[in-house]
Design an enzyme around this catalytic site. Sequence first.
Site, PDB file in Angstrom:
ATOM      1  N   GLN A  28     -72.768  21.202 -21.846  1.00 28.18           N
ATOM      2  CA  GLN A  28     -72.962  22.047 -20.674  1.00 28.18           C
ATOM      3  C   GLN A  28     -74.449  22.219 -20.402  1.00 28.18           C
ATOM      4  O   GLN A  28     -75.195  22.694 -21.269  1.00 28.18           O
ATOM      5  CB  GLN A  28     -72.305  23.405 -20.920  1.00 28.18           C
ATOM      6  CG  GLN A  28     -72.728  24.513 -19.996  1.00 28.18           C
ATOM      7  CD  GLN A  28     -72.346  24.273 -18.549  1.00 28.18           C
ATOM      8  OE1 GLN A  28     -73.158  24.400 -17.658  1.00 28.18           O
ATOM      9  NE2 GLN A  28     -71.092  23.900 -18.340  1.00 28.18           N
ATOM     10  N   ARG A  30     -75.934  24.230 -18.319  1.00 26.03           N
ATOM     11  CA  ARG A  30     -76.361  25.586 -17.987  1.00 26.03           C
ATOM     12  C   ARG A  30     -76.372  26.456 -19.225  1.00 26.03           C
ATOM     13  O   ARG A  30     -75.403  26.503 -19.972  1.00 26.03           O
ATOM     14  CB  ARG A  30     -75.414  26.173 -16.938  1.00 26.03           C
ATOM     15  CG  ARG A  30     -75.886  27.492 -16.354  1.00 26.03           C
ATOM     16  CD  ARG A  30     -74.898  27.974 -15.329  1.00 26.03           C
ATOM     17  NE  ARG A  30     -75.366  29.180 -14.677  1.00 26.03           N
ATOM     18  CZ  ARG A  30     -74.620  29.933 -13.902  1.00 26.03           C
ATOM     19  NH1 ARG A  30     -73.368  29.606 -13.686  1.00 26.03           N
ATOM     20  NH2 ARG A  30     -75.113  31.009 -13.342  1.00 26.03           N
ATOM     21  N   GLY A  49     -55.838  35.636  -9.244  1.00 24.25           N
ATOM     22  CA  GLY A  49     -55.602  34.406  -9.983  1.00 24.25           C
ATOM     23  C   GLY A  49     -56.745  33.422  -9.812  1.00 24.25           C
ATOM     24  O   GLY A  49     -57.746  33.706  -9.148  1.00 24.25           O
ATOM     25  N   GLN A  52     -59.063  27.583  -8.251  1.00 26.13           N
ATOM     26  CA  GLN A  52     -59.356  26.176  -8.539  1.00 26.13           C
ATOM     27  C   GLN A  52     -59.175  25.908 -10.023  1.00 26.13           C
ATOM     28  O   GLN A  52     -59.834  26.538 -10.854  1.00 26.13           O
ATOM     29  CB  GLN A  52     -60.790  25.833  -8.124  1.00 26.13           C
ATOM     30  CG  GLN A  52     -61.150  24.366  -8.371  1.00 26.13           C
ATOM     31  CD  GLN A  52     -62.583  24.066  -7.973  1.00 26.13           C
ATOM     32  OE1 GLN A  52     -63.298  24.930  -7.489  1.00 26.13           O
ATOM     33  NE2 GLN A  52     -62.988  22.822  -8.176  1.00 26.13           N
ATOM     34  N   GLY A  68     -66.071  23.719 -15.111  1.00 20.18           N
ATOM     35  CA  GLY A  68     -65.519  25.055 -14.896  1.00 20.18           C
ATOM     36  C   GLY A  68     -65.947  26.059 -15.945  1.00 20.18           C
ATOM     37  O   GLY A  68     -65.201  26.981 -16.270  1.00 20.18           O
ATOM     38  N   GLU A  69     -67.166  25.923 -16.473  1.00 17.85           N
ATOM     39  CA  GLU A  69     -67.643  26.805 -17.546  1.00 17.85           C
ATOM     40  C   GLU A  69     -67.631  28.272 -17.109  1.00 17.85           C
ATOM     41  O   GLU A  69     -67.208  29.153 -17.854  1.00 17.85           O
ATOM     42  CB  GLU A  69     -69.059  26.401 -17.957  1.00 17.85           C
ATOM     43  CG  GLU A  69     -69.694  27.291 -19.025  1.00 17.85           C
ATOM     44  CD  GLU A  69     -69.187  27.007 -20.419  1.00 17.85           C
ATOM     45  OE1 GLU A  69     -69.294  27.913 -21.274  1.00 17.85           O
ATOM     46  OE2 GLU A  69     -68.687  25.897 -20.651  1.00 17.85           O
ATOM     47  N   GLU A 102     -71.360  19.442 -11.144  1.00 17.65           N
ATOM     48  CA  GLU A 102     -70.729  20.681 -10.693  1.00 17.65           C
ATOM     49  C   GLU A 102     -71.773  21.775 -10.512  1.00 17.65           C
ATOM     50  O   GLU A 102     -71.771  22.504  -9.517  1.00 17.65           O
ATOM     51  CB  GLU A 102     -69.669  21.144 -11.696  1.00 17.65           C
ATOM     52  CG  GLU A 102     -68.990  22.439 -11.257  1.00 17.65           C
ATOM     53  CD  GLU A 102     -68.123  23.046 -12.335  1.00 17.65           C
ATOM     54  OE1 GLU A 102     -67.055  23.560 -11.998  1.00 17.65           O
ATOM     55  OE2 GLU A 102     -68.526  23.021 -13.511  1.00 17.65           O
ATOM     56  N   ALA A 107     -75.528  24.916  -7.015  1.00 13.98           N
ATOM     57  CA  ALA A 107     -76.841  25.573  -7.169  1.00 13.98           C
ATOM     58  C   ALA A 107     -76.796  26.662  -8.227  1.00 13.98           C
ATOM     59  O   ALA A 107     -77.363  27.739  -8.055  1.00 13.98           O
ATOM     60  CB  ALA A 107     -77.300  26.149  -5.833  1.00 13.98           C
TER      61      ALA A 107
END
Length: 230
Positions: A28, A30, A49, A52, A68-69, A102, A107
């Site tokens: 990852q 980030r 919920g 995505q 999707g972290e 992603e 950004a």
Amino acid sequence: MKLQRKGEFLSTRVQYIPLGRIRPNPQQPRHSFDEEGLAELAASIRSCGILQPLTVRRAGEGYELVAGERRLRACRLAKLERIPAIIQDFDDSETAALGLLENLQRAQLDAFDAARGIREVIRLWNCTQAEAARRLGLSQPALANKLRLLTLTTAQQQLCTAAGLTERHARALLKLPDEAERLRVISLIVQNEWTVAKTEQYIDARLAPKVPQRRELGTFVLRDVRVFLN
């Protein structure tokens, strides 16, 4: 739509996976997350919920996150037991690239995390900067400028990130050859809340060659030759 055990599958592609079986992506890019933003996302997930699904790949007895972290962290805050995810067969280089893309597209990366992520995918892809720029949808000069940020020391990078300085602030600092001078200017930027334009103006002035000052001699009239001789 093919369903198996209740709560196990949403479709043939999207599955409900136990949250505890998904481990974070070790590549990852980030490293910093806005805790307040995560709390807001967790509240939204509890209420509405997950809009995505996450993307994961199989890893041993469980799964490894691909993309999707931020959603994964928010799901943990929301104390969900199962989350929707798409299982894909990606290798290490694809996983690193997708995680980077992603974040770049949304950004969500600071300038230094983005630069480190780009450096890592170049290593995994074993390609040139030009090829990496093409794959990532960046111009080659833009990619090169991001990588140049890593020539700042770790301490300088941390100070820039903590102060919320922009990529253009950091690029301006690269003009200064002296490490101590960079730290001094970072302090000035923070204390005076300098814009990028003000920062660049100050640094350019510091680096401008010094023009020796010429002494202006006054004019006088010699009225007595004896003064000259004496």
